[in-house]
Design an enzyme around this catalytic site. Structure first.
Site, mmCIF file in Angstrom:
data_model
loop_
_atom_site.group_PDB
_atom_site.id
_atom_site.type_symbol
_atom_site.label_atom_id
_atom_site.label_comp_id
_atom_site.label_asym_id
_atom_site.label_seq_id
_atom_site.Cartn_x
_atom_site.Cartn_y
_atom_site.Cartn_z
ATOM 1 C CG HIS A 32 -1.796 -11.204 -0.396
ATOM 2 N ND1 HIS A 32 -1.023 -10.657 -1.388
ATOM 3 C CD2 HIS A 32 -2.877 -10.402 -0.290
ATOM 4 C CE1 HIS A 32 -1.611 -9.568 -1.859
ATOM 5 N NE2 HIS A 32 -2.751 -9.393 -1.215
ATOM 6 C CG ASP B 275 -6.876 -8.805 -0.215
ATOM 7 O OD1 ASP B 275 -5.798 -9.243 -0.638
ATOM 8 O OD2 ASP B 275 -7.342 -7.702 -0.571
ATOM 9 C CG HIS C 269 -1.999 -1.039 1.210
ATOM 10 N ND1 HIS C 269 -2.552 -1.564 2.336
ATOM 11 C CD2 HIS C 269 -2.616 -1.652 0.181
ATOM 12 C CE1 HIS C 269 -3.458 -2.477 2.026
ATOM 13 N NE2 HIS C 269 -3.514 -2.541 0.712
ATOM 14 C CD GLU D 92 -5.694 -2.912 -2.474
ATOM 15 O OE1 GLU D 92 -6.378 -3.731 -1.842
ATOM 16 O OE2 GLU D 92 -4.962 -2.058 -1.922
ATOM 17 C CG ASP E 138 -2.871 -6.400 -4.029
ATOM 18 O OD1 ASP E 138 -3.807 -5.668 -4.369
ATOM 19 O OD2 ASP E 138 -2.859 -7.060 -2.970
ATOM 20 C CG HIS F 151 -9.753 -7.065 -4.040
ATOM 21 N ND1 HIS F 151 -10.381 -5.852 -3.964
ATOM 22 C CD2 HIS F 151 -8.672 -6.983 -3.212
ATOM 23 C CE1 HIS F 151 -9.706 -5.070 -3.130
ATOM 24 N NE2 HIS F 151 -8.670 -5.722 -2.668
ATOM 25 C CE1 TYR G 186 -2.933 -9.286 3.568
ATOM 26 C CE2 TYR G 186 -5.161 -9.479 4.398
ATOM 27 C CZ TYR G 186 -4.297 -9.260 3.353
ATOM 28 O OH TYR G 186 -4.789 -8.984 2.105
ATOM 29 C CG HIS H 73 -9.360 -4.881 2.175
ATOM 30 N ND1 HIS H 73 -8.559 -3.765 2.173
ATOM 31 C CD2 HIS H 73 -8.955 -5.609 1.117
ATOM 32 C CE1 HIS H 73 -7.681 -3.825 1.205
ATOM 33 N NE2 HIS H 73 -7.896 -4.932 0.553
HETATM 34 FE FE1 FEO Z 1 -6.911 -5.684 -1.204
HETATM 35 FE FE2 FEO Z 1 -4.400 -7.896 -1.726
HETATM 36 O O1 FEO Z 1 -5.470 -6.423 -2.064
#
Ligand code: FEO
Length: 394
Positions: free
Chosen positions: A224, A163, A22, A80, A82, A78, A191, A144
């Site tokens: 992840h 996530d 982030h 985002e 990543d 998702h 996390y 999230h």
């Molecule tokens: Fe919310 Fe791993 O990105």
């Protein structure tokens, strides 16, 4: 391509180098992974991609090992970067592939990539039959991001949770039972503490909703870190516990200091806790990793924050910690403030206001002393620690 279930492959990237996530906001001491999965069936479906800097390596490897033309659809759990950062590069080569995502996902993917691909918006319970397997989509808004969802692979008893249940943890291993359990749970709770805390009530509801679906799960593959296969539902139980105003039996003292006056107060307060048999962890905020302190506060029963007064406020490291706690909104923690000062002494009230804004109850009125505390004043700090311990036990 690493087969994790029959004809289901991990096709992600291990990023051993990344030390902040982030931007510079979240420390990732053990690196991370961007897990992407390929379901090889009558219809071949990719679930999630990887972070933008790895897009070329990722797409080239997929092409070499599977053939991009064989991909029929991409599920974006998702948006985002990543997980969706490679989409533009990937989709430039397979523009006719279908994309499956939530309604919010559609909007957010568009805002990231500015492309009109073949979007299919899905809701909880919608399915995509791939052949032997069937994908069942489960929306997970605010876990999230508003677009987040899980994909359950019916027939494989596999939950692709994005996530949720993830860890920033690069390792040569693929599975939870192959790694050091202390490292794994340190990363899993870090996390949760730093990312999911504000959404804890939704975490509980989502777990209850998913349990009510009554579907078999023997593997949880997040986006992840390692894949949970040994008693896979244990991490779900942990999340349920963490989401429920979690606390362990210790207190965090977090301070910054200019000329060690506030530090000596911190140590005297700690001695009061110790005499009261309350375990504590002591951090100089400016010399410690913010996300590690946050993880410890998440685990604690209470947090005592100290800063000298500077320009009628607090030192910047203390301010950053308070600001972070305001966003995370921990539940069921006690707090208190202390600090040294020279002439005006506002730091204690600034910290107390911050704690209250963060939803932390001030258990003992703050304590402050001018310049270097005397031995009597340090004794008062010790009594302050004892009083905090007493109120905590109440
Ligand atoms: Fe919310 Fe791993 O990105």
């Amino acid at each position: 391509m690493i087969e994790i279930k029959e004809n289901i492959f991990w096709v992600g990237i291990k990023d051993w180098e990344i030390k902040t996530f982030h931007g510079e906001e979240l420390s990732t001491h053990r690196g991370s992974t961007y897990n992407s999965y390929l379901i090889k069936d009558e219809k071949n479906v990719l679930v999630d991609t990887v972070w933008t800097p790895f897009k070329e390596e990722y797409v080239a490897r997929l092409d070499a090992e599977f053939g991009l033309d064989n991909i029929d659809a991409v599920v974006v759990n998702h948006s985002e970067s990543d997980h969706s950062g490679s989409l533009t590069h990937l989709m430039s080569q397979i523009p006719d592939a279908d994309i499956y995502c939530t309604k919010n996902g559609h909007d957010m993917i568009y805002r990231h990539h500015h492309m009109d691909w073949k979007f299919n918006e899905v809701k909880t319970g919608d399915t995509l039959k791939t052949g032997k397997y069937e994908l069942v989509f489960v929306e997970a808004p605010m876990l999230h991001w508003p677009d987040s969802m899980f994909t359950y692979v019916k027939g494989a008893d596999l939950l692709l949770s994005n996530d949720a249940f993830g860890q920033h943890y690069a390792t040569s291993a693929m599975y939870d039972d192959e790694v050091d359990q202390c490292e794994l749970f340190q990363e899993a709770i870090k996390y949760y503490a730093n990312i999911l805390t504000p959404f804890s009530s939704l975490v509980k509801k989502k777990i209850e909703e998913f349990k009510a679906m009554n579907v078999p799960v023997d593997m949880i593959a997040p986006s992840h870190g390692v894949i949970w296969r040994k008693d896979a539902l244990d991490i779900v139980g942990k999340y349920y516990e963490w989401a429920d105003a979690y606390q362990e039996d210790f207190v965090v003292i977090a301070y910054d200091t200019m000329w060690n006056g506030t530090k000596s107060m911190a140590e005297a307060i700690a001695s009061g806790l110790k005499e009261s048999r309350v375990p504590y962890k002591l951090f100089n905020i400016a010399k410690s990793d913010m996300n590690d302190i946050i993880t410890q506060i998440f685990r604690s029963k209470g947090v005592i924050v100290g800063s000298p007064t500077i320009n009628r406020r607090v030192l910047s490291a203390v301010s950053a910690l308070i600001e972070t706690m305001k966003g995370l909104r921990f539940k069921n923690k006690a707090g208190a403030a202390f600090g040294g000062y020279g002439w005006s002494g506002e730091s204690v009230s600034v910290i107390e206001d911050g704690l209250k804004s963060a939803g932390i109850e001030v258990a003992v009125p703050g304590i402050k002393f001018r310049y270097n505390p005397t031995s009597d004043e340090l004794e008062e700090c010790k009594q302050f620690g004892k009083q905090f311990a007493k109120n905590l036990k109440k």
